[in-house]
Write a protein that holds these residues in place. Structure first.
Motif, mmCIF file in Angstrom:
data_model
loop_
_atom_site.group_PDB
_atom_site.id
_atom_site.type_symbol
_atom_site.label_atom_id
_atom_site.label_comp_id
_atom_site.label_asym_id
_atom_site.label_seq_id
_atom_site.Cartn_x
_atom_site.Cartn_y
_atom_site.Cartn_z
ATOM 1 N N CYS A 457 0.850 -1.186 0.000
ATOM 2 C CA CYS A 457 0.000 0.000 0.000
ATOM 3 C C CYS A 457 0.887 1.238 0.000
ATOM 4 O O CYS A 457 1.778 1.362 0.826
ATOM 5 N N HIS A 459 0.149 4.129 0.966
ATOM 6 C CA HIS A 459 -0.122 5.017 2.100
ATOM 7 C C HIS A 459 0.291 4.426 3.433
ATOM 8 O O HIS A 459 0.550 5.143 4.392
ATOM 9 N N CYS A 460 0.274 3.114 3.536
ATOM 10 C CA CYS A 460 0.456 2.500 4.844
ATOM 11 C C CYS A 460 1.690 1.616 4.949
ATOM 12 O O CYS A 460 2.020 1.154 6.027
ATOM 13 N N CYS A 475 -5.707 -2.833 0.817
ATOM 14 C CA CYS A 475 -4.952 -2.514 2.030
ATOM 15 C C CYS A 475 -5.928 -2.598 3.180
ATOM 16 O O CYS A 475 -6.943 -1.899 3.178
ATOM 17 N N CYS A 478 -6.071 1.057 5.394
ATOM 18 C CA CYS A 478 -6.757 2.273 4.951
ATOM 19 C C CYS A 478 -7.828 2.014 3.896
ATOM 20 O O CYS A 478 -8.623 2.893 3.589
ATOM 21 N N HIS A 480 -7.223 1.223 0.684
ATOM 22 C CA HIS A 480 -6.704 1.423 -0.673
ATOM 23 C C HIS A 480 -6.861 0.137 -1.495
ATOM 24 O O HIS A 480 -6.585 -0.946 -1.004
#
Ligand code: ADP
Ligand code: ZN
Length: 740
Positions: A457, A459-460, A475, A478, A480
């Motif tokens: 991911c 973002h994470c 994900c 979050c 995603h």
């Protein structure tokens, strides 16, 4: 005054009763109460003022079962903390504090009738008996000649009742009921030899000194984190600290991750304290109810002064506790996965604070939570940097499996050339090896076997989970989403796939490549038979086996002097599960497994096979560098606000009805979002990585906050005012370790 009573039995019934005058009832007391038309037993949770508004009179308590409270004030306080912190009912906590076997009445102490010699008759009387009452004469002679002048009535055989009665009447003997202990170790096969204390090296001496200082003034002391490399002699420090606590008239509690997987730690405690064997209690999960009852009471009465057990032993009712030791404090098995979902290590720290007593957490690879507590000054750090037996740390080589894969034509490489050659060498030299296979991660991730790339991911920074049903990557932190790539985004190889194999497959390959070797498997499947684990370990120890193949089960506390090679077959597998602790777990596992090599006089070697040779967890484990690993890992945790920089909880809804589970969680999500406390992060409603488990559909929300209490209170408040459908179960897991 009123008493709130938890009724014994499978359902959590709690009722208030009035306390009759003259009855000294305290929290933690066992009581007999009227229940409907019958009478029942229960445990007093609390004492309170009667409710002035109540328009009905409460029924009265009948009596006390035991004169004193069975739960100590410290344990009641600890229990209340657990209920508050983890957001679970006090009833569920009391059930853990006071085990079923102690609460149910059928398990009362087992007694036997014993004849005790009171006054030996004179010679003349004896002669008379010999002629007129031969049975009485026989009993008296046996008693006179017995070591402690007492005999169990059952041992005399049948037909002696009248004779015994007559002897009692004439004052020669008395008949008494005596408690017998159902000794779980009574049929233990091997004899325990005493093992004398070793002279400590300077680092160990310093560690012991720190513990003694804490024992001398537990109020001022902080919990001690004993960070010692594998084989640095932590256990010897525990043993000597325990001895000193006993010398001070105190008792000792030792927590280990799992009794059956740490046989050597248990053995070392038993042999060090062989002279006072009956003061050592080992709380196995396979004790019978009666044995558990007896051990519990032995502990409570101060007869067993050293208690060794797993997680739930944290509630052992030891009086005068002087020291709590938590070995391998980083182990996940300290977290209970059903209610109450407490963490045994954290509860131990709290109990030590309430007692107060000295607290020691030991590990070669401490959890980052405990490490963080050292950095902030909450814990005291003590280190052992050298192996105690003078050996150097094993040499760790990393094999790049992408190259091995390139050498092959299709298929998954299992054994690299390097590892195979190393195994052959050991066989020739008559030395032993351990092959370690990572259990498949709980969820599937995508990894390219050509370049090692893993879909993550953006973002994470956790691996994306592959959902086969709708062919997408998600994900689970979050939400995603990504489509499944047709070829590797990095090297464009189309072979990006899910891979994995089990211990059985490894066994097959070995049988083909090393036909003369004798090997055995240790995994959940192979160990179903009773004593299978013990027998296999024994066969390995006595060198009836050359190569031991195993999963996580063999990573802990095993100690075999003749093992000079440890091969780790698939170091990656644990690394790419969708869990922010994946790197930490892999580092811990590799370090612990590597620590099994070279524990005797022979030097050890470790070979790690991996598709991602440059991953920090693997590189730092290779160098035995906890500091380097924790530094970069803590950076990552800080950046993404993961524990230990925040508390992380999971709210799961499950049901056989998919939509209903999802809808329930969405309703809860809306309400949680309404007046979200400041600084709290609320994740999306997502399918759990294991969306279907045991025929139920599972959805989850991840929550994060710097303040644990705020998080628990907010969720509890929302749960309290939301009525849930009957067929949906909602579970709140504070400080969750398992995100599957
Ligand atoms: P750890 O618990 O840190 O993994 P152990 O306590 O198992 O380490 O110690 C490793 C080995 O070193 C054991 O064989 C132990 O008997 C030995 N050992 C421990 N302390 C000493 C010491 N002071 N002197 C000599 N040998 C020691
Ligand atoms: Zn994400």
């Amino acid at each position: 005054m009123n008493a709130r009573v938890l009724i014994d039995g499978p359902s959590e019934l709690v009722f208030d009763y009035a306390i009759p005058a003259g009855l000294d009832v305290q929290p933690g007391c066992r009581v007999r109460v009227p229940l409907r038309r019958k009478s029942a037993t229960g445990t007093v949770l609390s004492i309170g003022e009667p409710d002035a508004q109540a328009d009905f009179a409460l029924r009265e308590l009948e009596s006390l079962v035991d004169p004193e409270p069975l739960i100590t004030p410290v344990l009641l306080k600890t229990g209340a903390w657990i209920a508050d912190y983890y957001g679970c009912s006090i009833e569920s906590v009391i059930r853990s504090v006071l085990p079923e076997s102690v609460r149910t009445e059928e398990n009362s102490a087992k007694t036997r009738r014993v004849a005790v010699l009171v006054a030996a008759p004179e010679e003349a009387v004896l002669e008379k008996l010999a002629k007129r009452a031969p049975r009485q004469h026989a009993i008296v002679s046996l008693l006179v000649n017995s070591a402690d002048q007492r005999l169990a009535v059952a041992d005399l055989g049948d037909g002696n009742a009248a004779a015994l009665k007559a002897l009692e009447k004439s004052g020669v003997i008395s008949l008494v009921a005596e408690e017998v202990r159902r000794d779980p170790e009574a049929d233990a096969i091997d004899e325990i030899l005493e093992f004398k204390p070793l002279p400590l090296n300077p680092e160990q001496a310093e560690a012991l000194e720190a513990i003694l200082t804490a024992m001398a003034d537990p109020v001022a002391a902080k919990p001690i984190l004993l960070l010692g490399v594998t084989g640095s002699g932590k256990t010897e420090v525990y043993l000597q600290a325990a001895q000193r606590a006993l010398d001070m008239g105190k008792t000792v509690l030792v927590l280990v991750p799992e009794i059956s997987l740490t046989p050597q730690t248990v053995r070392r405690f038993k042999s060090r304290f062989a002279a006072i064997q009956d003061q050592v209690a080992v709380l196995h999960s396979n004790l019978s109810q009666g044995e558990r009852f007896d051990e519990w009471h032995r502990i409570r009465k101060g007869k067993a002064r050293i208690v060794i057990g797993a997680r739930s032993a944290v509630f052992a009712p030891l009086p005068d506790l002087g020291l709590i030791l938590v070995d391998e404090e980083h182990e996940n098995s300290y977290k209970q996965e059903n209610p109450p979902r407490y963490h045994g290590r954290d509860v131990a720290v709290l109990r030590a604070h309430f007692e107060p007593c000295a607290m020691v957490l030991g590990s070669a690879t401490p959890s980052l939570e405990s490490w963080h507590n050292c950095e902030t000054g909450k814990y005291q750090l003590v280190r052992l940097t050298q192996r105690a037996d003078g050996q150097s740390m094993p040499l760790v080589r990393v094999v790049d499996m992408r190259l091995e894969k390139a050498k092959m034509k299709g298929g998954t490489p299992i054994l690299s050339d390097k590892l195979r050659t190393a195994l052959e060498q050991r066989l020739e030299r008559g030395e032993q090896s351990i092959l370690f296979l990572n259990r498949r991660g709980f969820a599937r991730s995508l990894q390219c076997p050509a370049c090692g790339y893993v879909c993550q991911c953006p973002h994470c920074a956790v691996a994306l989970t592959y959902h086969r049903t709708d062919e997408r990557l998600v994900c689970h932190v979050c939400g995603h989403q990504a489509i499944v790539p047709r070829k590797c985004p990095e090297c464009h190889d189309p072979a990006i796939l899910l891979q994995g194999y089990g211990t059985q497959k490894v066994e097959e390959v070995l049988a083909r490549l090393l036909p003369t070797a004798k090997f055995a498997r240790i995994d959940a499947d192979a160990m179903r038979r009773k004593h299978a684990l013990r027998d296999t370990l024994h066969a390995f120890k006595t060198h009836k086996i050359d190569i031991l193949i195993g999963t996580q089960m063999i990573a802990k506390g095993l100690h075999f002097p003749n093992v000079t090679l440890v091969g780790i077959l698939n170091a990656d597998l644990g690394l790419h599960v969708p869990d922010f602790r994946a790197g930490e777990r892999t580092f811990q596992l590799l370090t612990q497994v590597a620590g099994r090599a070279g524990r005797g006089d022979l030097a050890g070697e470790v070979i790690v096979q991996t598709f991602t040779p440059h991953s920090p967890s693997i590189q730092y484990a290779r160098k035995h560098d906890f500091d380097g690993f924790s530094e970069q890992e803590m950076d990552f945790r800080r950046q993404f606000s993961y524990p230990p920089y925040a508390h992380c909880a999971v709210l799961t809804a499950r049901s056989t009805h998919e939509r209903r589970a999802e809808f329930t969680l969405q309703t809860l999500h809306l309400r949680l979002a309404e007046d979200l406390p400041q600084g709290m992060v609320l994740g999306e409603v997502l399918p759990s990585p294991l969306i279907r488990s045991h025929g139920q559909f599972r959805f989850q929300i991840t929550l994060r906050s710097h303040r644990a209490r705020t998080l628990t209170k907010h969720v509890q408040a929302v749960l309290a005012r939301t009525s849930l459908p009957d067929d949906v179960i909602v579970v709140f897991d504070m400080d969750a370790l398992n995100f599957s």
